[in-house]
Design an enzyme around this catalytic site. Structure first.
Site, PDB file in Angstrom:
ATOM      1  N   HIS A  43       0.831  -1.211   0.000  1.00 13.46           N
ATOM      2  CA  HIS A  43       0.000   0.000   0.000  1.00 13.46           C
ATOM      3  C   HIS A  43       0.868   1.265   0.000  1.00 13.46           C
ATOM      4  CE1 HIS A  43      -3.097  -2.625   2.260  1.00 13.46           C
ATOM      5  NE2 HIS A  43      -3.606  -2.413   1.062  1.00 13.46           N
ATOM      6  N   LYS A  98     -17.256  -6.904   6.206  1.00 12.39           N
ATOM      7  CA  LYS A  98     -16.002  -7.574   6.547  1.00 12.39           C
ATOM      8  C   LYS A  98     -15.776  -7.495   8.050  1.00 12.39           C
ATOM      9  CE  LYS A  98     -13.245  -7.001   2.318  1.00 12.39           C
ATOM     10  NZ  LYS A  98     -12.057  -6.340   1.755  1.00 12.39           N
ATOM     11  N   ARG A 115      -2.270  -6.221  -8.541  1.00 15.02           N
ATOM     12  CA  ARG A 115      -1.231  -7.221  -8.294  1.00 15.02           C
ATOM     13  C   ARG A 115      -1.312  -8.291  -9.365  1.00 15.02           C
ATOM     14  NH1 ARG A 115      -3.300  -7.520  -2.295  1.00 15.02           N
ATOM     15  NH2 ARG A 115      -5.082  -6.942  -3.571  1.00 15.02           N
ATOM     16  N   SER A 126      -3.036  -7.652   2.841  1.00 17.84           N
ATOM     17  CA  SER A 126      -3.289  -7.551   4.283  1.00 17.84           C
ATOM     18  C   SER A 126      -3.629  -8.917   4.860  1.00 17.84           C
ATOM     19  CB  SER A 126      -4.431  -6.569   4.549  1.00 17.84           C
ATOM     20  OG  SER A 126      -4.097  -5.287   4.096  1.00 17.84           O
TER      21      SER A 126
END
Ligand code: ADP
Length: 160
Positions: free
Chosen positions: A18, A42, A91, A129
């Site tokens: 990040h 979440k 990514r 994460s």
């Protein structure tokens, strides 16, 4: 005109992947607002307040970065901040489908707002994460993949 970009995400917690995207964005735009999403779907490890504090500490060396939280639609938040650009990192190919959907719906909701994608730094292409949390849970060393302040916070979380 000041160019303001928003870098939205969960940041639970912020990683060096990040930070790489944020600092590269800050080199291009006048201001980058890192916006932590309040996401009721979440179950986060860190509260929004904790994530904000970690992000503030980890980005304090970048002058034109601001850290904030938002809930609701990203496009509405962007409008209140007079921001015209969304920054997202990519990514693997697996990120593409979701990002394409999000960018398309955001274009529909706010045609004047653009989404800019930045390729991950090769060193962090595997980093998320979730991976960080998984590894930290078993007390492995995460000091080269997260900011120092995050490594300390993870240690504290999992030792309790
Ligand atoms: P979200 O839950 O919205 O995906 P994240 O906090 O996981 O939020 O990520 C925020 C943004 O940072 C996303 O655009 C994500 O693709 C990007 N990102 C996360 N990790 C990396 C990394 N290692 N390299 C490049 N971009 C990344």
């Amino acid at each position: 005109m000041t160019s303001i970009a928003v870098c939205p995400g969960s940041f639970d917690p912020v990683t060096l992947g990040h930070i790489d995207i944020i600092s590269r964005g800050a080199a291009v735009f006048d201001k980058v607002i890192v916006a932590v999403l309040h996401n009721r779907n979440k179950q986060p490890l860190f509260s929004v307040e904790e994530r904000l504090a970690l992000l503030r500490e980890a980005t304090k060396h970048i002058e034109n970065v601001e850290v904030d939280a938002f809930s609701g639609l990203l496009i509405d938040y962007m409008k209140t901040k007079k921001a015209r650009t969304i920054i997202r990192g990519l990514r693997a190919v697996s990120d593409f489908e979701y990002e394409m959907q999000a960018a398309s719906i955001n274009k529909k909701l706010g045609p004047e707002i653009e989404t800019f994608f930045m390729m991950t730094n090769n060193n962090y292409s595997y980093l998320s994460s979730s991976i960080v949390k998984e590894v930290a849970k078993y007390d492995a060393d995460v000091s080269d993949i997260v900011p120092e302040v995050v490594a300390a916070a993870l240690k504290k979380k999992f030792s309790g």
